[in-house]
Design an enzyme around this catalytic site. Structure first.
Site, PDB file in Angstrom:
ATOM      1  N   ASP A  72       0.818  -1.218   0.000  1.00 40.83           N
ATOM      2  CA  ASP A  72       0.000   0.000   0.000  1.00 40.83           C
ATOM      3  C   ASP A  72       0.850   1.265   0.000  1.00 40.83           C
ATOM      4  OD1 ASP A  72      -2.329  -1.663   0.265  1.00 40.83           O
ATOM      5  OD2 ASP A  72      -1.768  -1.907   2.355  1.00 40.83           O
TER       6      ASP A  72
ATOM      7  N   LYS B 242       2.004   2.125  -5.218  1.00 40.02           N
ATOM      8  CA  LYS B 242       2.666   1.667  -6.445  1.00 40.02           C
ATOM      9  C   LYS B 242       1.823   1.993  -7.680  1.00 40.02           C
ATOM     10  CE  LYS B 242       2.850  -2.551  -4.677  1.00 40.02           C
ATOM     11  NZ  LYS B 242       2.619  -2.350  -3.244  1.00 40.02           N
ATOM     12  N   GLY B 243       0.499   1.881  -7.526  1.00 40.62           N
ATOM     13  CA  GLY B 243      -0.402   2.089  -8.662  1.00 40.62           C
ATOM     14  C   GLY B 243      -0.240   3.458  -9.290  1.00 40.62           C
ATOM     15  N   LYS B 244      -0.069   4.477  -8.456  1.00 43.53           N
ATOM     16  CA  LYS B 244       0.070   5.823  -9.001  1.00 43.53           C
ATOM     17  C   LYS B 244       1.333   5.921  -9.865  1.00 43.53           C
ATOM     18  CE  LYS B 244       0.999  10.594  -7.839  1.00 43.53           C
ATOM     19  NZ  LYS B 244       0.896  11.734  -6.962  1.00 43.53           N
TER      20      LYS B 244
ATOM     21  N   ALA C   7      -4.370  -7.815  -3.991  1.00 44.16           N
ATOM     22  CA  ALA C   7      -3.894  -6.440  -4.201  1.00 44.16           C
ATOM     23  C   ALA C   7      -5.080  -5.547  -4.556  1.00 44.16           C
ATOM     24  CB  ALA C   7      -2.883  -6.420  -5.330  1.00 44.16           C
ATOM     25  N   GLY C   8      -4.888  -4.256  -4.429  1.00 47.03           N
ATOM     26  CA  GLY C   8      -5.968  -3.338  -4.798  1.00 47.03           C
ATOM     27  C   GLY C   8      -5.406  -1.995  -5.170  1.00 47.03           C
ATOM     28  N   HIS C   9      -5.825  -1.494  -6.305  1.00 45.89           N
ATOM     29  CA  HIS C   9      -5.379  -0.173  -6.736  1.00 45.89           C
ATOM     30  C   HIS C   9      -6.599   0.630  -7.182  1.00 45.89           C
ATOM     31  CE1 HIS C   9      -3.664   3.063  -8.822  1.00 45.89           C
ATOM     32  NE2 HIS C   9      -3.709   2.545 -10.023  1.00 45.89           N
TER      33      HIS C   9
ATOM     34  N   THR D  98      -6.108 -11.826   3.408  1.00 47.64           N
ATOM     35  CA  THR D  98      -7.237 -11.154   2.755  1.00 47.64           C
ATOM     36  C   THR D  98      -8.390 -12.131   2.469  1.00 47.64           C
ATOM     37  OG1 THR D  98      -6.266 -11.570   0.583  1.00 47.64           O
ATOM     38  CG2 THR D  98      -5.729  -9.464   1.638  1.00 47.64           C
TER      39      THR D  98
ATOM     40  N   GLN E 279       1.773  -6.242  -3.299  1.00 43.02           N
ATOM     41  CA  GLN E 279       2.261  -6.354  -1.901  1.00 43.02           C
ATOM     42  C   GLN E 279       3.658  -5.717  -1.801  1.00 43.02           C
ATOM     43  OE1 GLN E 279       0.970  -9.672  -3.248  1.00 43.02           O
ATOM     44  NE2 GLN E 279      -0.943  -8.653  -2.859  1.00 43.02           N
TER      45      GLN E 279
ATOM     46  N   ALA F 256      -7.662  -1.331   0.291  1.00 48.26           N
ATOM     47  CA  ALA F 256      -8.438  -1.179  -0.945  1.00 48.26           C
ATOM     48  C   ALA F 256      -9.189  -2.468  -1.279  1.00 48.26           C
ATOM     49  CB  ALA F 256      -7.517  -0.794  -2.100  1.00 48.26           C
TER      50      ALA F 256
ATOM     51  N   THR G 172      -9.978  -5.061   1.212  1.00 47.37           N
ATOM     52  CA  THR G 172     -10.808  -5.593   2.295  1.00 47.37           C
ATOM     53  C   THR G 172     -11.457  -4.496   3.144  1.00 47.37           C
ATOM     54  OG1 THR G 172      -8.870  -5.649   3.726  1.00 47.37           O
ATOM     55  CG2 THR G 172      -9.376  -7.664   2.530  1.00 47.37           C
TER      56      THR G 172
HETATM   57  P1  IMP Z   1      -2.756 -12.935   1.708  1.00 43.06           P
HETATM   58  O1  IMP Z   1      -1.908 -12.304   0.658  1.00 43.06           O
HETATM   59  O2  IMP Z   1      -4.222 -12.728   1.497  1.00 43.06           O
HETATM   60  O3  IMP Z   1      -2.395 -14.370   1.929  1.00 43.06           O
HETATM   61  O4  IMP Z   1      -2.431 -12.196   3.110  1.00 43.06           O
HETATM   62  C1  IMP Z   1      -1.149 -12.316   3.738  1.00 43.06           C
HETATM   63  C2  IMP Z   1      -0.739 -10.984   4.350  1.00 43.06           C
HETATM   64  O5  IMP Z   1      -0.467 -10.045   3.325  1.00 43.06           O
HETATM   65  C3  IMP Z   1      -1.819 -10.331   5.223  1.00 43.06           C
HETATM   66  O6  IMP Z   1      -1.182  -9.666   6.293  1.00 43.06           O
HETATM   67  C4  IMP Z   1      -2.464  -9.322   4.294  1.00 43.06           C
HETATM   68  O7  IMP Z   1      -3.052  -8.256   5.002  1.00 43.06           O
HETATM   69  C5  IMP Z   1      -1.245  -8.875   3.514  1.00 43.06           C
HETATM   70  N1  IMP Z   1      -1.591  -8.352   2.182  1.00 43.06           N
HETATM   71  C6  IMP Z   1      -1.973  -9.046   1.090  1.00 43.06           C
HETATM   72  N2  IMP Z   1      -2.192  -8.224   0.058  1.00 43.06           N
HETATM   73  C7  IMP Z   1      -1.917  -6.986   0.481  1.00 43.06           C
HETATM   74  C8  IMP Z   1      -1.919  -5.706  -0.149  1.00 43.06           C
HETATM   75  O8  IMP Z   1      -2.215  -5.537  -1.338  1.00 43.06           O
HETATM   76  N3  IMP Z   1      -1.560  -4.648   0.649  1.00 43.06           N
HETATM   77  C9  IMP Z   1      -1.189  -4.809   1.939  1.00 43.06           C
HETATM   78  N4  IMP Z   1      -1.176  -5.969   2.575  1.00 43.06           N
HETATM   79  C10 IMP Z   1      -1.525  -7.059   1.847  1.00 43.06           C
END
Ligand code: IMP
Length: 435
Positions: free
Chosen positions: A13, A16-18, A39-41, A130, A224, A299, A301
């Site tokens: 977070d 990176k998207g920007k 991921a979320g952007h 997530t 991530q 973004a 969850t």
């Molecule tokens: P998973 O990727 O869903 O298995 O989650 C593993 C860990 O990575 C957890 O602590 C999530 O909150 C974190 N995580 C996964 N994707 C993101 C992201 O895009 N941004 C920040 N944390 C992430």
């Protein structure tokens, strides 16, 4: 400079998207190399707000090709939903614009079922994932029983592999007295997606290597970040893939020699979602202020992000692990109006200063950050586009971070909009953007 990796240097977070949005015009192809729809952007299109999870944001530039590399795990339903949503906003997602690696592993509905059980059983030690099925999908990949996007091209084989896997999952569910998966229903659900996925599937490692031969430029987008990397992060509180720059090779099929630069993204403070050690976390009013002002909510969850001071020990480690050539520092404006800003320069453990990042999450939980205090600034930095126009103390803050992390800071982001960005002339970034 041709093929650039963009990598997060903290716990994700970082924005990176920007930076991908800003750099896309200078590249021909944007490729994702790991992770999935965890991921979320957020993208703003006119008055509509949309969150991209799986498809690289390069899709908004119709003359670019987006690639979902072999290192990504693809939830076919989530992908189809994302394509549909983009099309509703008037963005057509044709196979000329999007390609999915035949080797990319699939996240199937049973992966989420497995993940729920696994996290529940961990109790206090849960990772705080997530819940998108990411971990179990990568487990199947490494366990050599996964299904891949290419399996959508042969329906008979797809069904056979699906049934075998569902039977195994149901045996485990039965042993744990958990609910069984309806095999026929799941097979039907997955098979019905085949016609939507098939047109995009191809051999993307070959496609990318051919493109490189033709002199095309590839932007490799990591999801991530370093501290969530399965090997280099705060294991076991990590995601299940290699988010670091090395993952760009194994996750796309581009050879290491073809990667010509690494841009690290760092937020001017630190955030983390989910469980795990976070030495500079602020469990006080300052942390709450950073969260509110920086709108620090996931973004994907919607979970509130944990907030804390900039950790130069972490970012210096990331610079080394990723071979970062240059850093983009984001969200500097969120620090406007704070009297004194702390920066962590190192850690103490049991009274002794550590030289290296501890490999053990338990040890990292127990470290005491060593802080340096810098004066804040009262003026607004929102939208400033020239480094010299930043308040003196803000300039000093950026310069000090650069010294501490042992890397050039070429970009400073002063707001969410594309034009709220400082690009320092003569830096690596300046060259990459104008290549
Ligand atoms: P998973 O990727 O869903 O298995 O989650 C593993 C860990 O990575 C957890 O602590 C999530 O909150 C974190 N995580 C996964 N994707 C993101 C992201 O895009 N941004 C920040 N944390 C992430």
């Amino acid at each position: 400079m041709k093929n650039l990796v963009i990598v997060g240097t903290q716990w994700g977070d970082e924005g990176k998207g920007k930076l991908v949005d800003i750099l896309t015009p200078a590249f021909d192809i944007v490729a994702r190399y790991q992770g999935g729809h965890n991921a979320g952007h957020t993208v703003i299109i006119g008055d509509k707000r949309f969150v991209l999870h799986l498809i690289p944001s390069g899709i908004l530039h119709t003359d670019k090709l987006c690639v979902i590399g072999n290192g990504v795990v693809v939830d076919p339903k989530a992908l189809v939903d994302e394509i549909d949503q983009l099309e509703k906003l008037g963005i057509n997602v044709t196979p000329d614009q999007l390609r999915i690696s035949s080797r990319a592993h699939l996240i199937l509905p049973y992966h989420r079922v497995i993940e729920h059980g696994g996290e529940e059983r961990r109790g206090k030690e849960k990772v705080g994932t997530t819940m998108r099925g990411i971990g179990p999908a990568y487990e199947d990949k490494i366990g050599r029983r996964g299904l891949r996007a290419g399996d959508f091209l042969d329906e008979e084989l797809l069904i056979e592999k699906l049934r075998t896997n569902i039977e195994t999952v149901n045996m485990l569910q039965e042993a744990q007295k958990a609910h069984l998966i309806d095999e026929d229903e799941l097979v039907e659900e997955v098979v019905s997606l085949a016609p939507r996925i098939q047109p995009y599937v191809c051999d993307t490692p070959l496609l990318l290597n051919r493109a490189v031969k033709q002199g095309k430029r590839i932007l490799l987008e990591g999801a991530q970040a370093t501290m969530l990397d399965i090997d280099f992060g705060t294991y076991p509180f990590v995601t299940s893939s290699n988010a670091t720059a090395g993952g760009a090779c194994t996750g796309t099929g581009l050879p290491p020699g073809k990667i010509t630069g690494v841009l690290g993204i760092a937020k001017a403070y630190t955030t983390r979602v989910g469980s795990g050690p976070f030495p500079t976390e602020l469990l006080n009013e300052t942390g709450d202020k950073l969260r509110a002002k920086g709108f620090e909510y996931g973004a994907s969850t919607g979970r509130p992000r944990r907030c804390g001071w900039f950790d130069a020990f972490v970012v210096r480690y990331s610079v080394a692990i990723n071979g970062v050539n240059s850093i983009a520092l984001t969200k500097l404006d969120v620090l406007d109006g704070i009297d004194e800003i702390k920066v962590c320069t190192g850690y103490k453990y049991e009274g002794k200063q550590l030289v290296d990042m501890p490999f053990d999450a338990k040890k990292l939980e127990g470290v005491e950050p060593i802080y340096e205090t810098l004066p804040g600034w009262t003026e607004s930095t929102v939208g400033v586009t020239d480094f010299d126009k930043l308040p003196q103390n803000a300039q000093a803050y950026v310069n000090r971070l650069s010294e501490l992390v042992e890397c050039e800071i070429s970009v400073v982001s002063t707001g969410p909009e594309r034009n709220q960005t400082i690009v320092r002339p003569g830096t690596c970034f300046d060259k990459w953007q104008n290549q």
